[in-house]
Motif scaffolding. Structure first.
Motif, mmCIF file in Angstrom:
data_model
loop_
_atom_site.group_PDB
_atom_site.id
_atom_site.type_symbol
_atom_site.label_atom_id
_atom_site.label_comp_id
_atom_site.label_asym_id
_atom_site.label_seq_id
_atom_site.Cartn_x
_atom_site.Cartn_y
_atom_site.Cartn_z
ATOM 1 N N ALA A 1 -19.864 -55.800 -63.882
ATOM 2 C CA ALA A 1 -20.717 -55.762 -64.014
ATOM 3 C C ALA A 1 -19.696 -56.100 -65.675
ATOM 4 C CB ALA A 1 -22.082 -56.433 -64.372
ATOM 5 N N ILE A 2 -20.001 -55.287 -66.420
ATOM 6 C CA ILE A 2 -20.021 -54.674 -67.883
ATOM 7 C C ILE A 2 -17.866 -55.050 -67.874
ATOM 8 C CG2 ILE A 2 -17.909 -52.894 -69.365
ATOM 9 C CD1 ILE A 2 -20.750 -51.176 -67.841
ATOM 10 N N TRP A 3 -17.517 -55.249 -67.155
ATOM 11 C CA TRP A 3 -16.034 -55.434 -66.780
ATOM 12 C C TRP A 3 -15.989 -57.384 -66.888
ATOM 13 C CZ3 TRP A 3 -11.104 -53.830 -67.529
ATOM 14 C CH2 TRP A 3 -10.846 -52.364 -68.032
ATOM 15 N N ASP B 1 -20.384 -41.156 -68.731
ATOM 16 C CA ASP B 1 -18.739 -40.893 -67.715
ATOM 17 C C ASP B 1 -18.251 -42.175 -67.902
ATOM 18 O OD1 ASP B 1 -17.239 -40.157 -66.001
ATOM 19 O OD2 ASP B 1 -18.984 -39.890 -64.160
ATOM 20 N N SER B 2 -17.393 -42.468 -67.788
ATOM 21 C CA SER B 2 -16.229 -43.700 -67.678
ATOM 22 C C SER B 2 -15.499 -43.735 -66.153
ATOM 23 C CB SER B 2 -15.779 -43.356 -69.073
ATOM 24 O OG SER B 2 -14.305 -42.346 -68.724
ATOM 25 N N THR B 3 -15.711 -42.639 -65.578
ATOM 26 C CA THR B 3 -15.214 -42.221 -64.713
ATOM 27 C C THR B 3 -16.161 -42.189 -63.180
ATOM 28 O OG1 THR B 3 -15.025 -40.174 -63.724
ATOM 29 C CG2 THR B 3 -13.556 -40.966 -64.952
ATOM 30 N N LEU B 4 -15.645 -42.663 -62.198
ATOM 31 C CA LEU B 4 -16.469 -43.076 -60.848
ATOM 32 C C LEU B 4 -15.616 -42.012 -59.437
ATOM 33 C CD1 LEU B 4 -19.688 -44.114 -59.821
ATOM 34 C CD2 LEU B 4 -17.864 -45.705 -59.343
ATOM 35 N N PRO B 5 -15.811 -40.873 -59.458
ATOM 36 C CA PRO B 5 -15.122 -39.716 -58.770
ATOM 37 C C PRO B 5 -16.150 -39.526 -57.534
ATOM 38 C CG PRO B 5 -15.902 -38.733 -60.499
ATOM 39 C CD PRO B 5 -16.420 -39.363 -60.649
ATOM 40 N N ALA C 1 -11.733 -45.055 -85.409
ATOM 41 C CA ALA C 1 -10.379 -45.861 -85.649
ATOM 42 C C ALA C 1 -9.968 -45.402 -83.734
ATOM 43 C CB ALA C 1 -10.021 -45.134 -86.147
ATOM 44 N N GLY C 2 -10.548 -44.552 -83.258
ATOM 45 C CA GLY C 2 -9.961 -44.643 -81.504
ATOM 46 C C GLY C 2 -10.680 -45.892 -81.112
ATOM 47 N N GLY C 3 -9.730 -45.270 -79.480
ATOM 48 C CA GLY C 3 -10.052 -46.803 -78.469
ATOM 49 C C GLY C 3 -11.276 -46.938 -78.751
ATOM 50 N N VAL C 4 -11.587 -46.173 -77.924
ATOM 51 C CA VAL C 4 -13.977 -45.963 -78.044
ATOM 52 C C VAL C 4 -14.614 -46.182 -78.434
ATOM 53 C CG1 VAL C 4 -15.631 -44.989 -76.381
ATOM 54 C CG2 VAL C 4 -13.436 -45.340 -75.807
ATOM 55 N N GLY C 5 -14.306 -46.155 -79.807
ATOM 56 C CA GLY C 5 -14.987 -45.902 -80.538
ATOM 57 C C GLY C 5 -14.694 -47.053 -81.679
ATOM 58 N N THR D 1 -10.246 -49.207 -70.236
ATOM 59 C CA THR D 1 -11.170 -48.211 -69.981
ATOM 60 C C THR D 1 -11.632 -47.744 -71.433
ATOM 61 O OG1 THR D 1 -9.961 -46.998 -68.515
ATOM 62 C CG2 THR D 1 -11.452 -45.702 -69.335
ATOM 63 N N ALA D 2 -11.040 -47.652 -72.506
ATOM 64 C CA ALA D 2 -11.636 -47.660 -73.753
ATOM 65 C C ALA D 2 -12.837 -48.881 -74.092
ATOM 66 C CB ALA D 2 -10.763 -47.933 -74.712
ATOM 67 N N GLY D 3 -12.704 -49.676 -73.367
ATOM 68 C CA GLY D 3 -13.929 -51.178 -73.638
ATOM 69 C C GLY D 3 -15.104 -50.642 -72.226
ATOM 70 N N VAL D 4 -14.640 -50.625 -71.881
ATOM 71 C CA VAL D 4 -15.099 -50.590 -69.989
ATOM 72 C C VAL D 4 -16.292 -49.085 -71.008
ATOM 73 C CG1 VAL D 4 -16.042 -49.121 -67.977
ATOM 74 C CG2 VAL D 4 -14.222 -51.259 -68.248
#
Length: 217
Positions: A192-194, A165-169, A34-38, A2-5
């Motif tokens: 496509a991002i994946w 938004d990284s989710t898709l509710p 230094a975090g995952g998304v960053g 999820t961090a990469g997406v």
């Protein structure tokens, strides 16, 4: 993961809705680098030809790691009119990592920003973003408030604040049974991002070495 997406979503938002262009190698800030998304944002932006400034509260211990991901400059939390390695520690602690703004508009520096911190860090990033630049906001590590932020970056410099938004509710307003095509469109975007992240030859994705570096940290 999820961090990469999420990181790729931020970069694509900056390049599309945010008008960020690679041709001049503009300077882009990543907060909470230094975090995952960053971390993934630093790698993706650097691979796409941008000059990346990585901001982190752990800038001293994480400098080598962030440079290995592609950062050109390593700084501490955003403070006042600059991202300062010499920021007052008491001020930073009191503000959750960044001192409050002294004025609503500060020296223009960033063509774009990926912010994973929120609160006064996001406010400072907006105040320091260049004319017609954009800020992609996707985190609340320091809080959900916008301490010190005014409308002036938006109405005097045309800065755009982009929520990512990284989710898709399914049941979120606007993406429900009445509008399934919108939901499917966003699903296709994420697929496509994946695919781009998984393709080791994709221009501007992440290399296997960078993925290993993030996972081994």
């Amino acid at each position: 993961g999820t961090a990469g997406v999420t990181a790729m979503l931020c970069v694509l938002e900056l390049e599309s809705a945010g008008r960020l262009r690679r041709r001049d190698g503009p300077e882009v800030l990543v907060t909470g680098a230094a975090g995952g998304v960053g971390s993934f944002a630093v790698a993706i932006l650097a691979n796409r030809g941008y000059r990346v400034t990585a901001s982190s509260r752990r800038w001293e211990e994480q400098g080598g790691y962030l440079r290995a991901l592609g950062a050109s400059e390593i700084v501490g939390p955003l403070v006042g009119d600059a991202p300062s390695e010499q920021a007052n520690s008491a001020d930073k602690a009191a503000m959750g990592g960044a001192a409050s703004l002294s004025k609503p508009l500060e020296k223009q520096r960033w063509a774009g920003v990926v912010d994973t911190v929120g609160s006064s860090t996001l406010a400072a990033a907006c105040a320091q973003t260049r004319y017609m630049g954009s800020v992609a906001s996707t985190g609340v590590a320091a809080g959900g408030d916008l301490t010190g932020l005014t409308v002036y970056p938006f109405i005097l410099r045309g800065v755009r604040l982009l929520g990512v938004d990284s989710t898709l509710p399914w049941n979120l307003g606007g993406y429900n049974d009445a509008d399934p095509e919108s939901w499917l469109m966003h699903r296709r975007q994420r697929l496509a991002i994946w695919k781009a992240l998984a393709d080791q030859t994709a221009r501007g994705g992440v290399t296997p070495a960078q993925v290993d570096l993030v996972h081994q940290r």
